[in-house]
Design a protein around this motif. Structure first.
Motif, mmCIF file in Angstrom:
data_model
loop_
_atom_site.group_PDB
_atom_site.id
_atom_site.type_symbol
_atom_site.label_atom_id
_atom_site.label_comp_id
_atom_site.label_asym_id
_atom_site.label_seq_id
_atom_site.Cartn_x
_atom_site.Cartn_y
_atom_site.Cartn_z
ATOM 1 N N PHE A 86 0.847 -1.187 0.000
ATOM 2 C CA PHE A 86 0.000 0.000 0.000
ATOM 3 C C PHE A 86 0.888 1.244 0.000
ATOM 4 C CE2 PHE A 86 -2.236 -3.372 2.229
ATOM 5 C CZ PHE A 86 -3.425 -3.441 1.523
ATOM 6 N N ALA A 87 0.383 2.286 -0.621
ATOM 7 C CA ALA A 87 1.123 3.542 -0.664
ATOM 8 C C ALA A 87 1.101 4.217 0.703
ATOM 9 C CB ALA A 87 0.511 4.466 -1.723
ATOM 10 N N ASP A 88 1.993 5.165 0.891
ATOM 11 C CA ASP A 88 2.062 5.911 2.144
ATOM 12 C C ASP A 88 0.743 6.630 2.415
ATOM 13 O OD1 ASP A 88 4.658 5.084 1.987
ATOM 14 O OD2 ASP A 88 5.544 7.085 1.813
ATOM 15 N N GLN A 89 0.325 6.618 3.679
ATOM 16 C CA GLN A 89 -0.801 7.408 4.173
ATOM 17 C C GLN A 89 -2.079 7.193 3.349
ATOM 18 O OE1 GLN A 89 0.320 11.522 4.779
ATOM 19 N NE2 GLN A 89 2.257 10.984 5.735
ATOM 20 N N THR A 90 -2.432 5.923 3.153
ATOM 21 C CA THR A 90 -3.640 5.606 2.377
ATOM 22 C C THR A 90 -4.673 4.819 3.184
ATOM 23 O OG1 THR A 90 -2.495 3.640 1.519
ATOM 24 C CG2 THR A 90 -2.483 5.624 0.146
ATOM 25 N N ILE A 91 -4.367 4.510 4.457
ATOM 26 C CA ILE A 91 -5.244 3.676 5.276
ATOM 27 C C ILE A 91 -5.761 4.492 6.461
ATOM 28 C CG2 ILE A 91 -5.430 1.551 6.629
ATOM 29 C CD1 ILE A 91 -4.921 1.047 3.678
ATOM 30 N N ASP A 92 -7.049 4.354 6.751
ATOM 31 C CA ASP A 92 -7.647 5.072 7.881
ATOM 32 C C ASP A 92 -7.536 4.301 9.194
ATOM 33 O OD1 ASP A 92 -8.887 7.403 6.462
ATOM 34 O OD2 ASP A 92 -9.903 5.779 5.402
ATOM 35 N N ILE A 93 -7.710 2.990 9.131
ATOM 36 C CA ILE A 93 -7.685 2.156 10.333
ATOM 37 C C ILE A 93 -6.913 0.877 10.028
ATOM 38 C CG2 ILE A 93 -9.067 0.747 11.918
ATOM 39 C CD1 ILE A 93 -11.304 2.774 11.701
ATOM 40 N N VAL A 94 -6.017 0.514 10.931
ATOM 41 C CA VAL A 94 -5.317 -0.769 10.859
ATOM 42 C C VAL A 94 -5.708 -1.592 12.080
ATOM 43 C CG1 VAL A 94 -3.098 -1.949 10.919
ATOM 44 C CG2 VAL A 94 -3.347 0.134 9.568
ATOM 45 N N VAL A 95 -6.126 -2.829 11.845
ATOM 46 C CA VAL A 95 -6.393 -3.756 12.943
ATOM 47 C C VAL A 95 -5.521 -4.992 12.746
ATOM 48 C CG1 VAL A 95 -8.752 -2.932 13.304
ATOM 49 C CG2 VAL A 95 -8.342 -4.850 11.755
ATOM 50 N N SER A 96 -5.118 -5.581 13.848
ATOM 51 C CA SER A 96 -4.334 -6.817 13.782
ATOM 52 C C SER A 96 -4.598 -7.618 15.048
ATOM 53 C CB SER A 96 -2.842 -6.510 13.660
ATOM 54 O OG SER A 96 -2.095 -7.714 13.590
ATOM 55 N N SER A 97 -5.008 -8.857 14.869
ATOM 56 C CA SER A 97 -5.338 -9.714 16.013
ATOM 57 C C SER A 97 -4.465 -10.961 16.007
ATOM 58 C CB SER A 97 -6.822 -10.099 15.968
ATOM 59 O OG SER A 97 -7.139 -11.010 16.999
ATOM 60 N N THR A 98 -3.695 -11.131 17.063
ATOM 61 C CA THR A 98 -2.823 -12.295 17.284
ATOM 62 C C THR A 98 -2.067 -12.695 16.019
ATOM 63 O OG1 THR A 98 -4.683 -13.839 16.913
ATOM 64 C CG2 THR A 98 -4.222 -13.185 19.179
ATOM 65 N N ALA A 99 -1.397 -11.731 15.421
ATOM 66 C CA ALA A 99 -0.681 -11.990 14.178
ATOM 67 C C ALA A 99 0.783 -11.568 14.235
ATOM 68 C CB ALA A 99 -1.377 -11.281 13.016
ATOM 69 N N ILE A 100 1.065 -10.380 14.732
ATOM 70 C CA ILE A 100 2.425 -9.845 14.639
ATOM 71 C C ILE A 100 3.408 -10.685 15.449
ATOM 72 C CG2 ILE A 100 3.863 -7.786 14.996
ATOM 73 C CD1 ILE A 100 1.387 -6.089 14.633
ATOM 74 N N HIS A 101 2.950 -11.299 16.523
ATOM 75 C CA HIS A 101 3.862 -12.116 17.344
ATOM 76 C C HIS A 101 4.404 -13.312 16.581
ATOM 77 C CE1 HIS A 101 0.319 -14.733 17.854
ATOM 78 N NE2 HIS A 101 1.203 -15.681 18.079
ATOM 79 N N ASN A 102 3.757 -13.688 15.461
ATOM 80 C CA ASN A 102 4.236 -14.819 14.673
ATOM 81 C C ASN A 102 5.544 -14.518 13.947
ATOM 82 O OD1 ASN A 102 2.146 -16.784 15.156
ATOM 83 N ND2 ASN A 102 0.784 -15.486 13.959
ATOM 84 N N ILE A 103 5.950 -13.253 13.922
ATOM 85 C CA ILE A 103 7.288 -12.907 13.426
ATOM 86 C C ILE A 103 8.260 -13.113 14.589
ATOM 87 C CG2 ILE A 103 8.740 -11.093 12.465
ATOM 88 C CD1 ILE A 103 6.221 -9.774 11.379
#
Length: 245
Positions: free
Chosen positions: A152-169
């Motif tokens: 996605f391009a810079d500054q194009t999203i209004d809301i980001v949600v993430s549920s139990t995902a980032i810890h998988n990195i």
């Protein structure tokens, strides 16, 4: 399975292992009444109950609990109804579909790399089915993408949600990259909600460095999971917003 768990069974290998451990404990308990074992092992039935409760709890959460919880979490955000929402690690669309019901004039994009060990039946087709079932198919799409390199391009999203995902990195640097990508794609004034089981202080520190005001909350359940996991799990919810200037 699809009808029983429309949004997937969380961590199927964990549920399987808990069930197998429970069965093993009950077998030992039954054998204690025979002469087949060289020693008598007592109390295994209680351990079996604990394992069984764990397995049933995860199944209940997968079927009912997480659906209720998603609404409580999304209530923490401010909604206009025309937002472009990004669901990072969307799985089978649990949050993406619910967000689309709130953004009636907006659009939701879910990204994932679709790992089946984290969620049964994980895949873009499952998202499409659930979006159709909840009447929001026209406002939901998916992309296969790594959260460390969001398409996605810079500054194009209004809301980001993430549920139990980032810890998988597993690498800290990779998790920092994921947070930096969230910062990059959010519009000024945009909101982010991260619900996860580990690394919340790291996410908060990264967002603080980017100038985001935030709140980090942990429920009573967080302390339970810390205890039973010997400190490896520390669930919590982070809500933040991007500065407008």
């Amino acid at each position: 399975m699809k009808q029983l768990f429309p949004y997937g069974l969380d961590a199927p290998p964990v549920v399987r292992n808990l069930a197998l451990c429970s069965i093993a404990c009950w077998v030992l308990f039954a054998l204690s009444f025979t002469t087949w074992l060289p020693i008598t092992i007592k109390g295994t039935q209680w351990i079996g109950v604990v394992f069984a409760v764990g397995a049933v709890s995860m199944m209940w959460t997968s079927r009912y609990g997480k659906v209720r919880r998603r609404e409580q979490l999304l209530d923490r955000l401010s909604w206009r109804g025309n937002e472009h929402v990004l669901d990072i690690g969307c799985g089978r669309g649990l949050f993406a579909v619910a967000a689309a019901r709130r953004a009636t004039q907006g659009h939701v994009t879910g990204v994932d790399i679709w790992q089946s060990e984290d969620l049964s039946g994980n895949g873009p087709d499952a998202v499409a089915i659930n979006a159709q079932r909840e009447g929001v198919a026209a406002r939901v799409d998916t992309r296969t993408a790594d959260m460390r390199q969001l398409p996605f391009a810079d500054q194009t999203i209004d809301i980001v949600v993430s549920s139990t995902a980032i810890h998988n990195i597993y690498q800290r640097e990779g998790r920092d990259q994921a947070i930096d990508e969230i910062v990059r794609v959010l519009r000024p004034g945009g909101q982010v909600l991260i619900d996860d089981i580990r690394h919340l202080p790291q996410y908060a520190a990264r967002l603080r460095a980017a100038g985001f005001p935030f709140t980090l909350t942990r429920g009573i359940g967080s302390w339970f999971w810390r205890l039973v996991s010997f400190g490896t799990l520390a669930p919590g919810t982070l809500v933040a917003s991007k500065p407008t200037r």
